[in-house]
Design a protein around this motif. Structure first.
Motif, PDB file in Angstrom:
ATOM      1  N   GLN A  38       1.024  -1.299  -0.268  1.00  8.00           N
ATOM      2  CA  GLN A  38       0.049   0.067   0.207  1.00  8.00           C
ATOM      3  C   GLN A  38       0.791   1.110   0.180  1.00  8.00           C
ATOM      4  O   GLN A  38       1.644   1.193   0.995  1.00  8.00           O
ATOM      5  N   ARG A  43      -5.153   2.224  -2.707  1.00 11.83           N
ATOM      6  CA  ARG A  43      -5.675   1.460  -1.970  1.00 11.83           C
ATOM      7  C   ARG A  43      -4.651   0.522  -1.725  1.00 11.83           C
ATOM      8  O   ARG A  43      -3.631   0.014  -2.520  1.00 11.83           O
ATOM      9  N   GLU A  45      -3.009  -3.129  -2.811  1.00 14.55           N
ATOM     10  CA  GLU A  45      -3.030  -4.286  -4.147  1.00 14.55           C
ATOM     11  C   GLU A  45      -2.177  -5.819  -3.417  1.00 14.55           C
ATOM     12  O   GLU A  45      -1.489  -5.387  -2.951  1.00 14.55           O
ATOM     13  N   GLY A  59       0.816  -9.271  -9.394  1.00 14.20           N
ATOM     14  CA  GLY A  59       0.370  -8.506  -9.778  1.00 14.20           C
ATOM     15  C   GLY A  59       1.088  -7.709 -10.981  1.00 14.20           C
ATOM     16  O   GLY A  59       1.975  -8.510 -11.238  1.00 14.20           O
TER      17      GLY A  59
END
Length: 114
Positions: A38, A43, A45, A59
């Protein structure tokens, strides 16, 4: 149950860091374990999660640069981060989850200078 993260710090762009997370309080071999991050004003993630069977979900920003590993015997999960960029600056949180169980570490700050 406790997840203790370590390894954050200050690094120059292009450098590397390795984060480690030690879990205690129960056996986590059945849990998915991994990392979220973060950044200020953003936000939280997903960085990466690894299932108990070794399947990983990274990610998009982490693919090709970050590598997760875990040692079920030691209840640890690590994150090797290479080619770091200033935009990787964030607090990184260790996570372990299984069904309704969802545990978080305290976070470790990674700062990447340009």
């Amino acid at each position: 149950v406790q997840l203790q993260a370590s390894g954050g710090g200050l690094v120059q762009a292009g450098g590397s860091l390795r984060l480690s997370c030690a879990a205690s309080g129960r056996a986590f071999s059945s849990y998915a374990m991994g990392w979220f991050r973060q950044a200020p004003g953003k936000r939280r993630e997903l960085v990466v999660l690894m299932t108990s069977g070794g399947i990983t979900n990274y990610g998009d920003f982490a693919k090709g640069r970050f590598t997760v590993s875990r040692d079920n015997a030691k209840n640890t999960v690590s994150l090797q981060m290479n080619s770091l960029k200033p935009e990787d600056t964030a607090t990184y949180y260790c996570n372990a989850r299984l069904d309704d169980d969802n545990y978080w570490g305290q976070g470790t700050l990674v700062t990447v200078s340009s």
